[in-house]
Design a protein around this motif. Structure first.
Motif, PDB file in Angstrom:
ATOM      1  N   PHE A   1      80.814  39.793  31.766  1.00 24.86           N
ATOM      2  CA  PHE A   1      80.622  39.377  30.555  1.00 24.86           C
ATOM      3  C   PHE A   1      80.174  37.922  30.212  1.00 24.86           C
ATOM      4  CE2 PHE A   1      83.757  42.656  30.131  1.00 24.86           C
ATOM      5  CZ  PHE A   1      83.279  43.474  29.140  1.00 24.86           C
ATOM      6  N   GLY A   2      80.401  36.939  31.513  1.00 20.95           N
ATOM      7  CA  GLY A   2      80.260  35.669  31.286  1.00 20.95           C
ATOM      8  C   GLY A   2      80.915  34.870  30.272  1.00 20.95           C
ATOM      9  N   LEU A   3      82.165  35.362  29.841  1.00 23.11           N
ATOM     10  CA  LEU A   3      83.196  34.962  28.886  1.00 23.11           C
ATOM     11  C   LEU A   3      84.609  34.926  29.566  1.00 23.11           C
ATOM     12  CD1 LEU A   3      81.718  36.793  25.833  1.00 23.11           C
ATOM     13  CD2 LEU A   3      81.285  34.497  26.342  1.00 23.11           C
ATOM     14  N   GLN A   4      85.342  34.115  29.157  1.00 22.29           N
ATOM     15  CA  GLN A   4      86.696  34.004  29.646  1.00 22.29           C
ATOM     16  C   GLN A   4      87.651  33.936  28.428  1.00 22.29           C
ATOM     17  OE1 GLN A   4      86.997  30.966  32.766  1.00 22.29           O
ATOM     18  NE2 GLN A   4      87.396  32.784  34.298  1.00 22.29           N
ATOM     19  N   TRP A   5      88.900  34.314  28.549  1.00 20.11           N
ATOM     20  CA  TRP A   5      89.941  34.214  27.451  1.00 20.11           C
ATOM     21  C   TRP A   5      90.723  32.904  27.805  1.00 20.11           C
ATOM     22  CZ3 TRP A   5      95.051  37.446  26.880  1.00 20.11           C
ATOM     23  CH2 TRP A   5      95.559  37.066  25.729  1.00 20.11           C
ATOM     24  N   ASP A   6      90.911  31.806  26.961  1.00 21.82           N
ATOM     25  CA  ASP A   6      91.492  30.737  27.096  1.00 21.82           C
ATOM     26  C   ASP A   6      92.753  30.902  26.105  1.00 21.82           C
ATOM     27  OD1 ASP A   6      92.105  28.204  28.205  1.00 21.82           O
ATOM     28  OD2 ASP A   6      90.810  27.069  26.559  1.00 21.82           O
ATOM     29  N   CYS A   7      93.506  31.769  26.072  1.00 24.64           N
ATOM     30  CA  CYS A   7      94.456  31.898  25.477  1.00 24.64           C
ATOM     31  C   CYS A   7      94.429  31.831  23.853  1.00 24.64           C
ATOM     32  CB  CYS A   7      95.630  31.216  25.875  1.00 24.64           C
ATOM     33  SG  CYS A   7      96.411  32.216  27.289  1.00 24.64           S
ATOM     34  N   TYR A   8      95.042  31.009  23.165  1.00 25.11           N
ATOM     35  CA  TYR A   8      95.265  31.036  21.819  1.00 25.11           C
ATOM     36  C   TYR A   8      94.480  29.885  21.097  1.00 25.11           C
ATOM     37  CZ  TYR A   8      97.894  35.148  22.556  1.00 25.11           C
ATOM     38  OH  TYR A   8      98.375  36.318  23.049  1.00 25.11           O
TER      39      TYR A   8
ATOM     40  N   TYR B   1      97.008  39.911  36.863  1.00 21.66           N
ATOM     41  CA  TYR B   1      96.569  39.860  38.110  1.00 21.66           C
ATOM     42  C   TYR B   1      95.090  40.526  38.065  1.00 21.66           C
ATOM     43  CZ  TYR B   1     100.502  37.620  40.462  1.00 21.66           C
ATOM     44  OH  TYR B   1     101.486  36.778  40.837  1.00 21.66           O
ATOM     45  N   ARG B   2      95.197  41.945  37.236  1.00 20.24           N
ATOM     46  CA  ARG B   2      94.022  42.716  37.180  1.00 20.24           C
ATOM     47  C   ARG B   2      92.891  42.017  36.818  1.00 20.24           C
ATOM     48  NH1 ARG B   2      92.667  46.549  33.486  1.00 20.24           N
ATOM     49  NH2 ARG B   2      94.777  46.307  32.647  1.00 20.24           N
ATOM     50  N   LEU B   3      93.387  41.238  35.299  1.00 18.59           N
ATOM     51  CA  LEU B   3      92.413  40.407  34.501  1.00 18.59           C
ATOM     52  C   LEU B   3      92.185  39.090  34.779  1.00 18.59           C
ATOM     53  CD1 LEU B   3      93.624  42.138  31.299  1.00 18.59           C
ATOM     54  CD2 LEU B   3      91.763  42.797  32.540  1.00 18.59           C
ATOM     55  N   ASP B   4      92.441  38.645  36.062  1.00 15.73           N
ATOM     56  CA  ASP B   4      92.281  37.406  36.602  1.00 15.73           C
ATOM     57  C   ASP B   4      90.942  36.699  36.312  1.00 15.73           C
ATOM     58  OD1 ASP B   4      93.394  34.973  38.105  1.00 15.73           O
ATOM     59  OD2 ASP B   4      91.448  35.447  39.235  1.00 15.73           O
ATOM     60  N   ALA B   5      89.798  37.548  36.521  1.00 22.27           N
ATOM     61  CA  ALA B   5      88.595  36.965  36.508  1.00 22.27           C
ATOM     62  C   ALA B   5      88.172  36.698  35.144  1.00 22.27           C
ATOM     63  CB  ALA B   5      87.537  37.916  37.092  1.00 22.27           C
ATOM     64  N   TYR B   6      88.829  37.185  34.041  1.00 16.75           N
ATOM     65  CA  TYR B   6      88.555  36.902  32.431  1.00 16.75           C
ATOM     66  C   TYR B   6      89.541  36.069  31.855  1.00 16.75           C
ATOM     67  CZ  TYR B   6      86.537  41.720  33.697  1.00 16.75           C
ATOM     68  OH  TYR B   6      85.653  42.578  34.154  1.00 16.75           O
TER      69      TYR B   6
ATOM     70  N   ILE C   1      85.728  31.205  25.567  1.00 15.58           N
ATOM     71  CA  ILE C   1      84.756  30.136  26.082  1.00 15.58           C
ATOM     72  C   ILE C   1      83.637  30.834  26.926  1.00 15.58           C
ATOM     73  CG2 ILE C   1      86.299  28.425  26.021  1.00 15.58           C
ATOM     74  CD1 ILE C   1      86.585  28.506  29.205  1.00 15.58           C
ATOM     75  N   ARG C   2      82.459  30.214  27.165  1.00 17.82           N
ATOM     76  CA  ARG C   2      81.413  30.721  27.962  1.00 17.82           C
ATOM     77  C   ARG C   2      81.775  30.244  29.413  1.00 17.82           C
ATOM     78  NH1 ARG C   2      75.655  31.239  27.227  1.00 17.82           N
ATOM     79  NH2 ARG C   2      76.040  30.447  25.400  1.00 17.82           N
ATOM     80  N   SER C   3      81.812  31.189  30.371  1.00 22.87           N
ATOM     81  CA  SER C   3      82.127  30.906  31.784  1.00 22.87           C
ATOM     82  C   SER C   3      81.523  31.649  32.828  1.00 22.87           C
ATOM     83  CB  SER C   3      83.761  30.821  31.943  1.00 22.87           C
ATOM     84  OG  SER C   3      83.889  30.558  33.399  1.00 22.87           O
ATOM     85  N   ASP C   4      80.078  31.678  33.080  1.00 24.15           N
ATOM     86  CA  ASP C   4      79.382  32.483  33.757  1.00 24.15           C
ATOM     87  C   ASP C   4      79.277  32.187  35.077  1.00 24.15           C
ATOM     88  OD1 ASP C   4      77.905  34.576  34.468  1.00 24.15           O
ATOM     89  OD2 ASP C   4      75.930  33.884  33.572  1.00 24.15           O
ATOM     90  N   VAL C   5      80.649  32.199  35.781  1.00 20.63           N
ATOM     91  CA  VAL C   5      80.761  31.638  37.192  1.00 20.63           C
ATOM     92  C   VAL C   5      80.784  32.601  38.315  1.00 20.63           C
ATOM     93  CG1 VAL C   5      81.862  29.280  36.418  1.00 20.63           C
ATOM     94  CG2 VAL C   5      83.206  31.429  36.791  1.00 20.63           C
ATOM     95  N   ASP C   6      81.118  33.668  37.943  1.00 19.66           N
ATOM     96  CA  ASP C   6      81.285  34.995  39.013  1.00 19.66           C
ATOM     97  C   ASP C   6      80.857  36.422  38.412  1.00 19.66           C
ATOM     98  OD1 ASP C   6      81.845  36.504  41.020  1.00 19.66           O
ATOM     99  OD2 ASP C   6      83.927  36.021  41.271  1.00 19.66           O
ATOM    100  N   PRO C   7      79.375  36.527  38.193  1.00 16.10           N
ATOM    101  CA  PRO C   7      78.916  37.746  37.266  1.00 16.10           C
ATOM    102  C   PRO C   7      79.576  39.005  38.413  1.00 16.10           C
ATOM    103  CG  PRO C   7      77.426  36.031  37.756  1.00 16.10           C
ATOM    104  CD  PRO C   7      78.424  35.540  38.426  1.00 16.10           C
TER     105      PRO C   7
ATOM    106  N   ILE D   1      77.903  26.381  21.427  1.00 11.12           N
ATOM    107  CA  ILE D   1      77.130  27.285  22.083  1.00 11.12           C
ATOM    108  C   ILE D   1      78.162  27.788  23.221  1.00 11.12           C
ATOM    109  CG2 ILE D   1      74.880  26.587  21.668  1.00 11.12           C
ATOM    110  CD1 ILE D   1      74.831  25.737  24.427  1.00 11.12           C
ATOM    111  N   ASN D   2      79.291  27.117  23.519  1.00 15.23           N
ATOM    112  CA  ASN D   2      80.109  27.683  24.560  1.00 15.23           C
ATOM    113  C   ASN D   2      81.376  27.913  24.291  1.00 15.23           C
ATOM    114  OD1 ASN D   2      77.959  27.177  26.645  1.00 15.23           O
ATOM    115  ND2 ASN D   2      78.446  24.984  26.421  1.00 15.23           N
TER     116      ASN D   2
END
Length: 219
Positions: A191-198, A93-98, A180-186, A148-149
């Motif tokens: 970071f403008g990045l998200q972890w998409d698992c493995y 829950y704490r890292l939800d935005a990432y 992945i690049r995901s600059d949706v909620d600065p 690039i993403n």
């Protein structure tokens, strides 16, 4: 007749001035709109090593920044200081935005499977990078840019788990993280990045036990 020509000339000049003022007002309004609609903040990724100059496009994310993000989020997710049964869930829950939506779903299922199997209760966990196997040593092996993403970050990690003050598990493995690049909620994710698992299954690795023990003892 001469007087009439002067009056007409002055009137024409006044009209041209009014037209000019009108055009200037339109230009000023356009500039004001451009200034108002311009982004108030712009994220520029700068390599951590600033001893040499660097010229980059503003949208380009250096591999070092992608690696640092992946390592940071992975360590935070796998840090259970008191009880894995509560810490793991709190981290999701704490890292939800990432996290991407699919990754959050995957981690939630992983949490439930581990909890039901009794692998989390009263477990303390921490992970750290294996010495000599970081991005500074072998960048081409640890960061693979697919577009690039989209990147794959290979983390060579030691994971230690403790129960009742005693170490019950130590695993050395390479984790292929998909970033992945995901600059949706600065505001929540600068970071403008998200972890998409493995991007594949973790693979066990072999290193010197002395190096791992020395590093683990310092943390």
């Amino acid at each position: 007749m001469s007087y009439r020509k002067k009056v007409d000339a002055q009137y024409a000049h006044i009209v041209s001035l009014r037209i000019g003022l009108g055009l200037m007002a339109v230009v000023c309004l356009a500039l004001a709109y451009g200034w108002w609609s311009a982004p108030r903040e712009l994220t520029v990724h700068v390599p951590p090593d600033l001893r040499s100059g660097s010229t980059r496009k503003w949208w380009d994310i250096p591999p070092e920044s992608v690696y640092a993000f992946g390592l940071y989020i992975f360590q935070q997710m796998n840090r259970w200081p008191t009880d894995g049964e509560t810490d793991y869930q709190d981290n999701i829950y704490r890292l939800d935005a990432y996290l991407t939506s699919s990754c959050k779903t995957y981690l939630q299922k992983d949490f439930e499977l581990r909890r039901n199997a009794g692998e989390l209760r009263k477990r303390e966990r921490g992970v750290y990078e294996i010495p000599g196997r970081g991005v500074d040593d072998q960048q081409e092996q640890h960061i693979i840019q697919k577009s690039i993403n989209d990147w794959t970050v290979n983390l060579d990690i030691t994971a230690d788990e403790h129960y009742g003050g005693e170490r019950v598990k130590r695993a050395l493995a390479r984790y292929p993280l998909r970033i992945i690049r995901s600059d949706v909620d600065p505001e929540k994710n600068p970071f403008g990045l998200q972890w998409d698992c493995y991007d594949g299954n973790p693979q066990r690795i072999e290193v010197s036990t002395d190096d791992v023990a020395e590093s683990g003892g310092r943390r």
